[in-house]
Design a protein around this motif. Sequence first.
Motif, PDB file in Angstrom:
ATOM      1  N   GLU A 208      17.449 -26.901 -52.134  1.00  0.00           N
ATOM      2  CA  GLU A 208      16.437 -26.892 -51.354  1.00  0.00           C
ATOM      3  C   GLU A 208      16.443 -27.999 -50.117  1.00  0.00           C
ATOM      4  OE1 GLU A 208      12.445 -26.506 -53.354  1.00  0.00           O
ATOM      5  OE2 GLU A 208      13.287 -25.056 -54.610  1.00  0.00           O
ATOM      6  N   THR A 209      15.576 -28.074 -49.125  1.00  0.00           N
ATOM      7  CA  THR A 209      15.559 -29.152 -48.104  1.00  0.00           C
ATOM      8  C   THR A 209      15.038 -30.094 -48.803  1.00  0.00           C
ATOM      9  OG1 THR A 209      13.258 -28.786 -47.455  1.00  0.00           O
ATOM     10  CG2 THR A 209      15.002 -27.427 -46.370  1.00  0.00           C
ATOM     11  N   ARG A 210      15.328 -31.458 -48.098  1.00  0.00           N
ATOM     12  CA  ARG A 210      14.827 -32.606 -49.022  1.00  0.00           C
ATOM     13  C   ARG A 210      13.567 -32.757 -49.152  1.00  0.00           C
ATOM     14  NH1 ARG A 210      18.176 -37.917 -46.974  1.00  0.00           N
ATOM     15  NH2 ARG A 210      16.421 -39.056 -47.948  1.00  0.00           N
ATOM     16  N   GLU A 211      12.542 -32.277 -48.047  1.00  0.00           N
ATOM     17  CA  GLU A 211      11.113 -32.360 -48.220  1.00  0.00           C
ATOM     18  C   GLU A 211      10.646 -31.719 -49.459  1.00  0.00           C
ATOM     19  OE1 GLU A 211      12.907 -32.127 -45.215  1.00  0.00           O
ATOM     20  OE2 GLU A 211      12.638 -34.213 -44.789  1.00  0.00           O
ATOM     21  N   ALA A 212      11.192 -30.507 -49.252  1.00  0.00           N
ATOM     22  CA  ALA A 212      10.806 -29.363 -50.348  1.00  0.00           C
ATOM     23  C   ALA A 212      11.044 -30.161 -51.864  1.00  0.00           C
ATOM     24  CB  ALA A 212      11.429 -28.028 -50.231  1.00  0.00           C
ATOM     25  N   ARG A 213      12.195 -30.525 -51.811  1.00  0.00           N
ATOM     26  CA  ARG A 213      12.696 -31.495 -53.290  1.00  0.00           C
ATOM     27  C   ARG A 213      11.691 -32.460 -53.424  1.00  0.00           C
ATOM     28  NH1 ARG A 213      18.370 -31.214 -52.403  1.00  0.00           N
ATOM     29  NH2 ARG A 213      18.391 -33.279 -51.490  1.00  0.00           N
ATOM     30  N   LYS A 214      11.422 -33.323 -52.484  1.00  0.00           N
ATOM     31  CA  LYS A 214      10.632 -34.701 -52.535  1.00  0.00           C
ATOM     32  C   LYS A 214       9.160 -33.974 -53.419  1.00  0.00           C
ATOM     33  CE  LYS A 214      11.889 -38.568 -51.005  1.00  0.00           C
ATOM     34  NZ  LYS A 214      12.835 -38.326 -49.740  1.00  0.00           N
ATOM     35  N   LEU A 315      18.314 -34.694 -57.511  1.00  0.00           N
ATOM     36  CA  LEU A 315      18.628 -33.579 -56.870  1.00  0.00           C
ATOM     37  C   LEU A 315      18.606 -32.270 -57.706  1.00  0.00           C
ATOM     38  CD1 LEU A 315      22.013 -34.648 -55.490  1.00  0.00           C
ATOM     39  CD2 LEU A 315      19.879 -34.343 -54.325  1.00  0.00           C
ATOM     40  N   HIS A 316      18.697 -32.245 -59.076  1.00  0.00           N
ATOM     41  CA  HIS A 316      18.588 -31.129 -59.896  1.00  0.00           C
ATOM     42  C   HIS A 316      17.320 -31.039 -60.843  1.00  0.00           C
ATOM     43  CE1 HIS A 316      22.750 -30.851 -58.708  1.00  0.00           C
ATOM     44  NE2 HIS A 316      22.945 -32.119 -59.049  1.00  0.00           N
ATOM     45  N   SER A 370      26.696 -31.382 -52.442  1.00  0.00           N
ATOM     46  CA  SER A 370      26.540 -30.636 -51.308  1.00  0.00           C
ATOM     47  C   SER A 370      27.082 -31.592 -50.092  1.00  0.00           C
ATOM     48  CB  SER A 370      25.134 -30.524 -50.525  1.00  0.00           C
ATOM     49  OG  SER A 370      24.373 -31.672 -50.634  1.00  0.00           O
ATOM     50  N   LYS A 371      27.381 -33.014 -50.546  1.00  0.00           N
ATOM     51  CA  LYS A 371      28.105 -33.772 -49.840  1.00  0.00           C
ATOM     52  C   LYS A 371      29.631 -34.041 -50.083  1.00  0.00           C
ATOM     53  CE  LYS A 371      24.117 -36.958 -48.616  1.00  0.00           C
ATOM     54  NZ  LYS A 371      23.215 -37.539 -49.550  1.00  0.00           N
TER      55      LYS A 371
END
Length: 389
Positions: A208-214, A315-316, A370-371
């Motif tokens: 997911e995007t960073r925002e959604a994940r946060k 992240l997970h 992802s990096k």
Amino acid sequence: VDTGVQVDMEKLQGDFPGFKDNYRLIKRIGEGTFSTVYKAEDLQYDRYDNFWDHEIDAKWTPPPLRSNEAERQPRRRPRFVAIKKIYVTSSPARILNELELLHDLRMCPSVCPLITAFRHTDQVVAILPYFRHADFRAYFRDMTIPDVAIYLRSLFLALMSVHAHRILHRDIKPTNFLYDPTTQRGVLVDFGLAEREGSDSKPCLCHETREARKHRQSTSVWAQTSTTPQPGYPKSDTRSSRRANRAGTRGFRAPEVLFKCTEQTTAIDIWSAGVILLTILSKRFPFFNSADDVEAMIEIATIFGSKRMKAAGLLHGCVFETSIPTIGQQGFSIEKIILWSTCRSDEKPLTPEERLAVQFLERCLELDPSKRITAEEAMNHEFLRVKDE
Ligand code: ADP
Ligand code: MG
């Protein structure tokens, strides 16, 4: 010859109708969790021309690294083969999966192709060209940095085409990459745990995007820390466990596999290849020596530090908590780890070529999948790129 092996070989030759007319078993060359592998002579090898597409002779070598269509003309079949007798305890679905994936990958450079396969009642055997190779433990300590680059170029070339087919190998480790230090050629084998990307996955936060994940992390953190954290690590964790694919070999498992990411990608193979490189540079095999996944996490956290490990878990949707004194906040640089492992003092720092290898390694051992560098990017990395004379 071991009499047990002899008995098994005779049984195999006797069980399969026509086996003796086609193959002469020479010796057992491997015994793993899922199979026994024999070296055999293909008695019909000179009868067929144009059998399959790779250059084959008495000493089979994989196709050239930079293969072009002209080099992919049909050639003769190999004289020596590896016969992989898959244990009857393996599920039919698993066996079919391995053979299907091998079939898909038959044209890939640096991947050992499947010649054919037979089944007699519940026994399946796969026939592969025999590839001469040395035991990793016998040569890895003596590799120079240019040797390492050649070894990895061959491994990443295989990964590049496997990943282009959107296949995860899942078990990258030295015994599954057969390498001949004298010819400096290698082939990837053992697709017994391989799978197509996405075939067994459910959405994971890491996609997911960073925002959604946060947003979602804040809720999952609350849920998971509601039990009081115990010192050490939770041996008897009462939280309901997440189901995720954890296949692979201890010590080579990527952090997202340990964190039970439900949406694993081909990046897991890059981590494992990185562990091979770490093993070579540190001259320690096995480098990671954990008994279980929690210990494996501790080993990784000791290097990378709890701060980065926490971020990797989040992240997970996992909370990484520890009170183990040897795990610091910041961890250590990979350069330091290599200097310590090889007992080199600060007065003898890494050479520029070693430093380049370490830079490449850092890209493979990126905690965030992802990096992490991809196989294709790796082939273009300065460390692996073929240098123009
Ligand atoms: P397993 O699933 O049991 O690990 P592998 O496919 O990894 O089976 O084979 C086990 C071992 O057999 C390998 O580590 C290697 O030593 C040997 N082997 C497998 N394929 C070949 C081959 N094509 N040529 C030579 N040796 C092979
Ligand atoms: Mg294997």
